[in-house]
Design a protein around this motif. Structure first.
Motif, mmCIF file in Angstrom:
data_model
loop_
_atom_site.group_PDB
_atom_site.id
_atom_site.type_symbol
_atom_site.label_atom_id
_atom_site.label_comp_id
_atom_site.label_asym_id
_atom_site.label_seq_id
_atom_site.Cartn_x
_atom_site.Cartn_y
_atom_site.Cartn_z
ATOM 1 N N MET A 12 0.849 -1.183 0.000
ATOM 2 C CA MET A 12 0.000 0.000 0.000
ATOM 3 C C MET A 12 0.891 1.241 0.000
ATOM 4 O O MET A 12 1.829 1.347 0.767
ATOM 5 C CB MET A 12 -0.900 -0.034 1.229
ATOM 6 C CG MET A 12 -1.836 1.132 1.300
ATOM 7 S SD MET A 12 -2.979 0.994 2.672
ATOM 8 C CE MET A 12 -4.468 0.743 1.790
ATOM 9 N N ASN A 13 0.553 2.203 -0.838
ATOM 10 C CA ASN A 13 1.425 3.361 -0.983
ATOM 11 C C ASN A 13 0.891 4.635 -0.332
ATOM 12 O O ASN A 13 1.551 5.650 -0.333
ATOM 13 C CB ASN A 13 1.734 3.617 -2.456
ATOM 14 C CG ASN A 13 0.492 3.911 -3.261
ATOM 15 O OD1 ASN A 13 -0.538 4.239 -2.705
ATOM 16 N ND2 ASN A 13 0.589 3.803 -4.571
ATOM 17 N N GLY A 14 -0.316 4.637 0.193
ATOM 18 C CA GLY A 14 -0.851 5.805 0.880
ATOM 19 C C GLY A 14 -1.494 6.850 0.004
ATOM 20 O O GLY A 14 -1.894 7.903 0.486
ATOM 21 N N TRP A 15 -1.597 6.583 -1.304
ATOM 22 C CA TRP A 15 -2.180 7.580 -2.194
ATOM 23 C C TRP A 15 -3.648 7.834 -1.893
ATOM 24 O O TRP A 15 -4.109 8.982 -1.973
ATOM 25 C CB TRP A 15 -1.997 7.171 -3.652
ATOM 26 C CG TRP A 15 -0.574 7.307 -4.103
ATOM 27 C CD1 TRP A 15 0.274 6.286 -4.421
ATOM 28 C CD2 TRP A 15 0.183 8.499 -4.255
ATOM 29 N NE1 TRP A 15 1.504 6.770 -4.767
ATOM 30 C CE2 TRP A 15 1.477 8.145 -4.675
ATOM 31 C CE3 TRP A 15 -0.112 9.847 -4.078
ATOM 32 C CZ2 TRP A 15 2.473 9.081 -4.908
ATOM 33 C CZ3 TRP A 15 0.892 10.779 -4.317
ATOM 34 C CH2 TRP A 15 2.161 10.391 -4.732
ATOM 35 N N ALA A 16 -4.388 6.804 -1.535
ATOM 36 C CA ALA A 16 -5.815 6.983 -1.227
ATOM 37 C C ALA A 16 -5.989 7.896 -0.012
ATOM 38 O O ALA A 16 -6.855 8.776 0.000
ATOM 39 C CB ALA A 16 -6.483 5.635 -0.993
ATOM 40 N N GLU A 17 -5.156 7.695 1.003
ATOM 41 C CA GLU A 17 -5.232 8.536 2.197
ATOM 42 C C GLU A 17 -4.873 9.987 1.867
ATOM 43 O O GLU A 17 -5.492 10.926 2.356
ATOM 44 C CB GLU A 17 -4.309 8.006 3.303
ATOM 45 C CG GLU A 17 -4.781 6.702 3.901
ATOM 46 C CD GLU A 17 -4.367 5.481 3.090
ATOM 47 O OE1 GLU A 17 -3.561 5.613 2.137
ATOM 48 O OE2 GLU A 17 -4.873 4.390 3.398
ATOM 49 N N ASP A 33 -5.208 11.451 -1.072
ATOM 50 C CA ASP A 33 -6.327 12.007 -1.840
ATOM 51 C C ASP A 33 -7.458 12.437 -0.913
ATOM 52 O O ASP A 33 -8.031 13.515 -1.089
ATOM 53 C CB ASP A 33 -6.849 10.993 -2.863
ATOM 54 C CG ASP A 33 -5.928 10.840 -4.064
ATOM 55 O OD1 ASP A 33 -5.080 11.733 -4.277
ATOM 56 O OD2 ASP A 33 -6.063 9.827 -4.770
ATOM 57 N N ARG A 34 -7.807 11.606 0.060
ATOM 58 C CA ARG A 34 -8.860 11.947 1.018
ATOM 59 C C ARG A 34 -8.498 13.206 1.787
ATOM 60 O O ARG A 34 -9.334 14.084 1.995
ATOM 61 C CB ARG A 34 -9.106 10.797 1.988
ATOM 62 C CG ARG A 34 -10.337 9.997 1.672
ATOM 63 C CD ARG A 34 -10.749 9.095 2.799
ATOM 64 N NE ARG A 34 -9.676 8.288 3.348
ATOM 65 C CZ ARG A 34 -9.227 7.158 2.840
ATOM 66 N NH1 ARG A 34 -9.756 6.691 1.736
ATOM 67 N NH2 ARG A 34 -8.264 6.488 3.424
ATOM 68 N N PHE A 35 -7.249 13.300 2.220
ATOM 69 C CA PHE A 35 -6.796 14.473 2.957
ATOM 70 C C PHE A 35 -6.897 15.731 2.102
ATOM 71 O O PHE A 35 -7.363 16.779 2.563
ATOM 72 C CB PHE A 35 -5.355 14.279 3.442
ATOM 73 C CG PHE A 35 -4.770 15.504 4.065
ATOM 74 C CD1 PHE A 35 -5.148 15.895 5.332
ATOM 75 C CD2 PHE A 35 -3.856 16.286 3.374
ATOM 76 C CE1 PHE A 35 -4.614 17.038 5.918
ATOM 77 C CE2 PHE A 35 -3.317 17.420 3.942
ATOM 78 C CZ PHE A 35 -3.702 17.795 5.220
ATOM 79 N N LEU A 36 -6.482 15.653 0.870
ATOM 80 C CA LEU A 36 -6.499 16.811 -0.005
ATOM 81 C C LEU A 36 -7.907 17.247 -0.375
ATOM 82 O O LEU A 36 -8.130 18.414 -0.709
ATOM 83 C CB LEU A 36 -5.672 16.534 -1.264
ATOM 84 C CG LEU A 36 -4.173 16.375 -1.018
ATOM 85 C CD1 LEU A 36 -3.478 15.953 -2.304
ATOM 86 C CD2 LEU A 36 -3.562 17.641 -0.450
ATOM 87 N N GLU A 37 -8.853 16.344 -0.319
ATOM 88 C CA GLU A 37 -10.244 16.671 -0.635
ATOM 89 C C GLU A 37 -11.020 17.157 0.575
ATOM 90 O O GLU A 37 -12.176 17.526 0.460
ATOM 91 C CB GLU A 37 -10.939 15.452 -1.232
ATOM 92 C CG GLU A 37 -10.410 15.089 -2.600
ATOM 93 C CD GLU A 37 -10.991 13.794 -3.139
ATOM 94 O OE1 GLU A 37 -11.837 13.179 -2.457
ATOM 95 O OE2 GLU A 37 -10.584 13.386 -4.228
ATOM 96 N N THR A 38 -10.394 17.180 1.733
ATOM 97 C CA THR A 38 -11.069 17.585 2.954
ATOM 98 C C THR A 38 -11.493 19.043 2.871
ATOM 99 O O THR A 38 -10.712 19.912 2.486
ATOM 100 C CB THR A 38 -10.138 17.392 4.174
ATOM 101 O OG1 THR A 38 -9.788 16.018 4.264
ATOM 102 C CG2 THR A 38 -10.813 17.818 5.455
#
Length: 73
Positions: free
Chosen positions: A1-6, A8-13
């Protein structure tokens, strides 16, 4: 897992999101405003933003709202 999903979620907050602690501290007030259709989202945009983003807090909101509306009906 590379953390990209997390990431992306953070940036969309939503920057108005107040976080779990503040949302839970004022949830009872927010629920009362929603139940009375008294402009809850306008008065507390940070809580509204948080509830859109946080599943567990949104679940708590829905449960409390159901309890409040059930008592009124």
């Amino acid at each position: 897992m590379n953390g990209w999903a997390e990431l992306d979620r953070f940036l969309e907050t939503d920057p108005r999101d107040v976080g779990c602690e503040e949302a839970m501290a004022l949830l009872h007030v927010y629920v009362e405003l929603v139940a009375r259709d008294a402009g809850a989202e306008r008065r507390h945009p940070g809580i509204a933003a948080h509830l859109r983003a946080c599943g567990p807090c949104s679940d708590d909101f829905e449960g409390l709202l159901a309890a409040v509306v059930g008592q009124e009906g």
